[in-house]
Design an enzyme around this catalytic site. Structure first.
Site, PDB file in Angstrom:
ATOM      1  N   SER A 135       1.406  36.555  18.958  1.00 38.26           N
ATOM      2  CA  SER A 135       2.572  35.863  18.426  1.00 38.26           C
ATOM      3  C   SER A 135       3.699  36.036  19.427  1.00 38.26           C
ATOM      4  O   SER A 135       3.692  36.972  20.237  1.00 38.26           O
ATOM      5  CB  SER A 135       2.974  36.507  17.089  1.00 38.26           C
ATOM      6  OG  SER A 135       4.269  36.099  16.688  1.00 38.26           O
ATOM      7  N   TYR A 193       5.673  43.989  11.855  1.00 40.84           N
ATOM      8  CA  TYR A 193       4.862  42.893  12.386  1.00 40.84           C
ATOM      9  C   TYR A 193       5.009  42.838  13.907  1.00 40.84           C
ATOM     10  O   TYR A 193       4.018  42.719  14.639  1.00 40.84           O
ATOM     11  CB  TYR A 193       5.282  41.562  11.755  1.00 40.84           C
ATOM     12  CG  TYR A 193       4.477  40.373  12.220  1.00 40.84           C
ATOM     13  CD1 TYR A 193       3.144  40.219  11.836  1.00 40.84           C
ATOM     14  CD2 TYR A 193       5.038  39.400  13.047  1.00 40.84           C
ATOM     15  CE1 TYR A 193       2.400  39.123  12.261  1.00 40.84           C
ATOM     16  CE2 TYR A 193       4.302  38.304  13.467  1.00 40.84           C
ATOM     17  CZ  TYR A 193       2.979  38.163  13.071  1.00 40.84           C
ATOM     18  OH  TYR A 193       2.249  37.088  13.504  1.00 40.84           O
TER      19      TYR A 193
END
Length: 243
Positions: A135, A148
């Site tokens: 990501s 995250y």
């Protein structure tokens, strides 16, 4: 020419589902893994050369057994797409630590599990590719994404480390880092404030984020390069995404 086995984790929705479609259309035998097999089986695929297994990537023995089962039918894995991931947004001051652990287990341990299962054989054969789905949160920070971000920085770090280690054996490790995209990742977020902030940010981009189809096309582009060419990392996001 006979196509080699492609394994995709987290294949039930989002990027995984689109990656499955693009490799299916190209005629590759596939092992599709996910916790929701009914969703995988509902995908618009030709299932003639497709094996579907209910596997949580944090369960190493089950993960390994499913790959061995597919290899017995289709031959060795030539591409593993470590796509399974969890994004639980929340502020570290009040987020349940269980959510941190869930993300570390799936996003980091799950990726390491898959790599350890397939890489020894790839090294022996001097052929094979692992593409890890990370990501943009693996290279820059985002508010309410602390754990995250930590997990995805981990994916970036482990991918580059292992790429160095297997490069001499002609094995490729590559990374795709998408920005905000139209997937189901947000459906498991429990922090309403974080969700509201995310939605406001999305509206600032015109209300539409990245179509997962283009992420799937990127994965295919990386894989289609000759084995001696490794596209190490691609960052991909909606043009209107500022962060």
């Amino acid at each position: 020419m006979e196509k080699s086995l492609v394994v995709i984790t987290g294949a039930s929705s989002g990027f995984g589902a689109e990656i499955a479609k693009i490799f299916n259309q190209a005629g590759f035998p596939m092992l599709l893994l996910g916790r929701r097999v009914e969703k995988i089986k509902a995908l618009p695929l030709n299932f003639d050369n497709v094996m579907v297994e209910a596997v949580d990537v944090t369960d190493y023995p089950a993960f390994e057994a499913s790959i061995k089962k597919a290899e017995a039918v289709y031959g060795p894995v030539d591409l593993l797409v470590n796509n399974a991931g969890v994004m639980l947004l929340g502020n570290v001051l009040n987020q349940d630590p269980k959510e941190w652990q869930t993300m570390m287990n799936t996003n980091v341990m799950g990726v390491l599990n898959g790599m350890q299962i397939v890489l020894p054989d790839m090294k022996d054969r001097k052929h094979g590719t692992v593409i890890n789905m990370s990501s943009l949160a693996g290279k820059k920070t985002f508010t309410n994404h602390a754990a995250y971000v930590a997990s995805k920085f981990g994916v970036h770090g482990l991918s580059e480390t292992i790429r160095e280690e297997v490069s001499k054996d002609n094995v490729r490790v590559s990374l795709v880092a998408p920005g905000a995209a139209e997937t189901e990742l947000l459906t498991h977020v429990t922090d309403q404030g974080a969700l509201t902030d995310y939605e406001a940010w999305k509206q600032s981009m015109g209300g539409i984020t990245l179509n997962p189809v283009h992420v799937a096309e990127t994965v295919k582009f990386i894989y289609d390069m000759p084995q001696e060419v490794n596209i190490r990392e691609i960052d991909i996001a909606a043009t209107a995404q500022d962060a």
